[in-house]
Design an enzyme around this catalytic site. Structure first.
Site, mmCIF file in Angstrom:
data_model
loop_
_atom_site.group_PDB
_atom_site.id
_atom_site.type_symbol
_atom_site.label_atom_id
_atom_site.label_comp_id
_atom_site.label_asym_id
_atom_site.label_seq_id
_atom_site.Cartn_x
_atom_site.Cartn_y
_atom_site.Cartn_z
ATOM 1 N N HIS A 1 0.870 -1.177 0.000
ATOM 2 C CA HIS A 1 0.000 0.000 0.000
ATOM 3 C C HIS A 1 0.910 1.230 0.000
ATOM 4 C CE1 HIS A 1 -2.814 2.925 1.851
ATOM 5 N NE2 HIS A 1 -3.775 2.125 1.461
ATOM 6 N N ASP B 1 3.132 -4.683 7.928
ATOM 7 C CA ASP B 1 1.938 -3.857 7.814
ATOM 8 C C ASP B 1 0.736 -4.784 7.954
ATOM 9 O OD1 ASP B 1 -0.255 -2.416 7.049
ATOM 10 O OD2 ASP B 1 0.516 -1.843 5.077
ATOM 11 N N GLN C 1 -4.402 -5.130 6.810
ATOM 12 C CA GLN C 1 -5.401 -6.030 6.232
ATOM 13 C C GLN C 1 -5.393 -7.418 6.861
ATOM 14 O OE1 GLN C 1 -7.776 -5.162 4.355
ATOM 15 N NE2 GLN C 1 -7.073 -3.242 3.481
ATOM 16 N N LYS D 1 -10.405 -0.649 10.483
ATOM 17 C CA LYS D 1 -10.598 -1.789 9.589
ATOM 18 C C LYS D 1 -11.039 -3.029 10.353
ATOM 19 C CE LYS D 1 -7.159 -0.235 6.227
ATOM 20 N NZ LYS D 1 -7.829 0.210 5.005
ATOM 21 N N CYS E 1 -4.641 2.655 -3.749
ATOM 22 C CA CYS E 1 -3.412 3.112 -3.101
ATOM 23 C C CYS E 1 -2.268 2.128 -3.319
ATOM 24 C CB CYS E 1 -3.598 3.351 -1.597
ATOM 25 S SG CYS E 1 -4.836 4.577 -1.234
HETATM 26 C C1 LIG Z 1 -2.304 -2.926 3.364
HETATM 27 C C2 LIG Z 1 -2.656 -1.578 3.897
HETATM 28 N N1 LIG Z 1 -1.736 -0.875 4.550
HETATM 29 C C3 LIG Z 1 -1.997 0.328 5.066
HETATM 30 C C4 LIG Z 1 -3.236 0.900 4.940
HETATM 31 C C5 LIG Z 1 -3.459 2.258 5.503
HETATM 32 O O1 LIG Z 1 -4.371 2.233 6.510
HETATM 33 P P1 LIG Z 1 -4.838 3.614 7.169
HETATM 34 O O2 LIG Z 1 -5.401 4.430 6.049
HETATM 35 O O3 LIG Z 1 -5.847 3.238 8.168
HETATM 36 O O4 LIG Z 1 -3.630 4.232 7.759
HETATM 37 C C6 LIG Z 1 -4.234 0.213 4.271
HETATM 38 C C7 LIG Z 1 -5.575 0.822 4.094
HETATM 39 O O5 LIG Z 1 -6.193 0.793 3.075
HETATM 40 C C8 LIG Z 1 -3.940 -1.059 3.738
HETATM 41 O O6 LIG Z 1 -4.866 -1.751 3.070
#
Ligand SMILES: Cc1ncc(COP(=O)(O)O)c(C=O)c1O
Lengths: 403, 143
Positions: free
Chosen positions: A115, A192, A195, A218, A358
Site C-alpha cells: 500500500h 503492515d 489487512q 478496519k 493506493c
Molecule cells: C495494506 C494496507 N496498509 C496500510 C493501509 C493504511 O491504513 P490507514 O489508512 O488506516 O492508515 C491500508 C488501508 O487501506 C492497507 O490496506
C-alpha cells in the site's frame, strides 16, 4: 440469516450491500456505546490525573492498551503505541528508527504489493539517506517465492517492510519466512498488518516481527485510532517521533528527558475515546472468534469468486484458492472502466471500491490502470453475494454492450 | 438523470462509438490531459487557423465519462472561435459546479446531459478532463 448483522445500526432498514470492507469496516453499536460511556462517566485528560475522573480515564486508556497487546500477542503493554492509523504507525518507524539506523548505501526492501502507506515513508528515508529502495516482486497470482526473498535480502538490507495481507490481491505473504531470513541478515522487519489483523489471529512473538502496524477502523473500531507494536529494545533505542506534552519526564530550558515507553511516542493529549472504541471492537471480534470470522469469509469468498468466474468477460485477480483471499476479490469487467462499474453498481445500492487502491506500483506491475474490488467481512451474507453477482452480469449491458 | 440512464442515453454511445477519437493529420496544438488518481488519459489535438478551431480530435483511455465528455466537447467546438470555445468551457465548469444558468447550459447542447455529474463528486474530474485540457491549450495561445 447472519447473526451479526443486527449488531450494526447502519444495515437497519435498507438493502445496501457494503463490499468495501478493506477500505473501512462498519461498527457495531456497542463500540460507540462504550465511547459514549467514557464520555458520560469519566471524560478527562488521561495521564495527568490528580482526581477521580482523570484516574478513571487513564485506567480505561491503559486497559485498551492491554486489550490491544493481548490481541496481537505482545509480551508487554508498553510495546503498544497508539497512533491515528497504520499509516502513522509506519511513518513513526520510518522517521525514528529509519532515519536513525539507515544510511548511505543501505537497502530497504519492500514488496511490489505494498500500500502507498508502506512505500512513501521508505521512499522518503531512501531519498534523505541515499539508501536504495529494493522491491520484492511477486508471481502473477501474488505469490512471493522463497528464491525471490533470498535473492533480494543482502548484507546491506537494513529494513524490510512487508504487508501481511495485500489489500489488492488478498494474498497472505510469508511473513514468518521473510522475518526469519531477514533476521539472519541482521535486518529489522516491519509488518503492515492493516489487512491481516481484522481477519486472522496475530501473534507478533511467534511471527517474531520487529514492528507490526494496524488500524482500528478496519476491524470494526472507530477511525482515528491505530496501533504500532515494537520490540522493546528497538522502541527504547528509538528517538521520539513527535515531541511536546505527555511524553517527557523532565524539561529544562534547553533540554528534556523522555518518558518511558509507551508514552515517549504518544506526544500531546491522546485519543482516549478512540482507544476505548478500539478496545470494544477488539472484544467484539474476540467474542465472535477468528475461527467463525475466517470460516464465514471463506464461504462467502468462495461463492463470490465462483460466481464471478462463471460470468463472461470478468477477470478475477489473485490466488486460485478462495481461502487465500482474506475476503478481498479484485476483478475487472472487459471493456468497462472500474469507475463506471462502481458508479452503476451504486445505483443498485452496491458499494465497492474502484481505482488503484493506493497501490499504483502494483497496478502498473499487473498491467492494469485500475481495478474494481469487492471486499467482504463476517457480517456480509450469501444473499448479498448472489445479488452482487447477478448485478455484475448486467454491468456490460448498462455500459452499452450488446451481450 | 439517474446515472444508468445517463450512460444509456448519452455516455455509452460517445464512449463506444466516438466520432472524434483518432489522430489528426496536422494539428497545430496537442496536449495530454491526465487524472493521475483514476488513470484517465486523453491526448487532445486541435487545428487552429485564424483563431478558429477548424478541426479537433482526441485519443486516450479512461472511464466512459472522461472519454464521452471529450468526444461531446469536440462535437461542440469544431468551427468555433477560440474565445467562444473558452466561454463554453467556462459554462461547462459552471454547470458542474452548479453555478451556470439554464440558458447557459443550453448552449452546451448534448454535453448538457452531464449536468448531473455535479452530484457525483468522484466523477467530476472525469467529466471535466477534456474541457480542462482544452482550456489550458487555448489559454496558452493567449499568453
Ligand atoms: C495494506 C494496507 N496498509 C496500510 C493501509 C493504511 O491504513 P490507514 O489508512 O488506516 O492508515 C491500508 C488501508 O487501506 C492497507 O490496506
Amino acid at each position: 440469516m447472519n447473526p451479526y448483522r443486527k449488531d450494526f445500526p447502519i444495515f437497519e432498514g435498507n438493502d445496501k450491500i457494503y463490499f468495501d470492507n478493506a477500505a473501512t469496516t462498519q461498527r457495531p453499536a456497542r463500540v460507540f456505546a462504550e465511547m459514549t460511556a467514557f464520555n458520560d462517566t469519566c471524560n478527562a485528560n488521561p495521564l495527568r490525573g490528580l482526581y477521580a475522573w482523570s484516574v478513571e480515564a487513564t485506567d480505561r486508556y491503559e486497559q485498551a492498551r492491554h486489550t490491544a497487546a493481548a490481541f496481537i500477542g505482545a509480551a508487554q503493554d508498553c510495546q503498544i503505541i497508539f497512533t491515528r492509523n497504520a499509516t502513522e504507525s509506519i511513518n513513526l518507524v520510518a522517521y525514528t528508527w529509519g532515519m536513525a539506523n539507515i544510511g548511505e548505501g543501505d537497502e530497504i526492501l519492500i514488496s511490489i504489493m505494498e500500500h502507498h502507506s508502506n512505500i512513501l515513508p521508505w521512499q522518503m528515508v531512501a531519498r534523505q539517506k541515499k539508501a536504495r529502495l529494493v522491491y520484492l516482486e511477486c508471481l502473477p497470482d501474488g505469490t512471493i517465492t522463497d528464491e525471490e526473498i533470498e535473492s533480494k535480502l543482502t548484507d546491506r538490507t537494513k529494513l524490510v517492510g512487508i504487508g501481511h495481507v495485500s489489500n489488492v490481491m488478498g494474498v497472505t505473504n510469508p511473513v514468518e519466512k521473510i522475518i526469519a531470513l531477514a533476521h539472519q541478515k541482521g535486518a529489522v522487519v516491519l509488518v503492515d498488518g492493516a489487512q491481516s489483523a481484522p481477519h486472522m489471529p496475530i501473534d507478533v512473538r511467534k511471527m517474531d516481527a520487529d514492528f507490526f502496524a494496524f488500524s482500528g477502523h478496519k476491524l470494526c473500531g472507530p477511525m482515528g485510532i491505530g496501533v504500532l507494536y515494537g520490540k522493546k529494545e528497538l522502541l527504547e533505542d528509538m528517538p521520539p517521533f513527535l515531541t511536546g506534552g505527555e511524553m517527557i519526564e523532565y524539561v529544562t530550558r534547553e533540554s528534556a528527558t523522555y518518558a518511558e515507553l509507551p508514552h515517549k511516542f504518544e506526544a500531546g493529549t491522546v485519543n482516549a475515546t478512540g482507544a476505548v472504541g478500539l478496545e470494544a471492537a477488539i472484544r467484539y471480534i474476540q467474542e465472535i472468534g477468528f475461527e467463525t470470522i475466517m470460516k464465514t469469509e471463506e464461504t462467502l469468498t468462495a461463492r463470490l469468486i465462483a460466481r464471478l468466474r462463471e460470468t463472461p468477460h470478468v477477470t478475477v485477480y489473485g490466488q486460485e484458492d478462495p481461502s487465500k483471499h482474506c475476503g478481498i476479490v479484485t476483478f475487472n469487467i472487459e471493456g468497462c472502466h472500474p469507475h463506471d462499474v462502481a458508479s452503476v453498481l451504486d445505483t443498485e445500492n452496491i458499494y465497492i471500491r474502484a481505482g488503484h487502491h493506493c497501490a499504483q506500483p502494483l497496478m502498473k506491475w499487473m498491467g492494469v490502470g485500475s481495478t474494481a474490488r469487492a471486499s467482504l467481512y463476517f457480517y456480509n451474507t450469501e444473499e448479498e453475494v448472489d445479488r452482487f453477482a447477478d448485478k455484475i452480469s448486467q454491468v456490460r449491458g448498462w455500459l452499452g454492450y450488446g451481450d | 438523470m439517474e446515472i444508468k440512464s445517463l450512460y444509456r442515453e448519452i455516455v455509452n454511445e460517445h464512449n463506444l462509438y466516438p466520432g472524434h477519437k483518432y489522430d489528426l493529420e496536422n494539428p497545430t496544438m496537442v496536449l495530454q490531459g491526465i487524472n493521475p488518481s483514476c488513470g484517465d488519459d486523453i491526448n487532445l489535438q486541435l487545428r487552429i487557423e485564424d483563431d478558429i478551431i477548424t478541426d479537433a480530435s482526441f485519443n486516450g483511455s479512461g472511464c466512459a465519462i472522461s472519454q464521452a465528455s471529450a468526444d461531446m466537447m469536440i462535437d461542440l467546438i469544431i468551427g468555433k472561435r477560440k474565445e467562444e470555445a473558452l466561454r463554453l468551457a467556462e459554462t461547462f465548469m459552471g454547470m458542474i459546479k452548479g453555478t451556470a444558468t439554464a440558458g447557459q447550459i443550453e448552449s452546451l447542447e448534448e454535453a448538457a446531459a452531464l449536468q448531473d455529474i455535479s452530484h457525483m463528486p468522484a466523477r467530476v474530474k472525469c467529466a471535466v478532463l477534456g474541457w480542462r485540457t482544452m482550456r489550458q491549450m487555448l489559454e496558452e495561445i493567449n499568453k
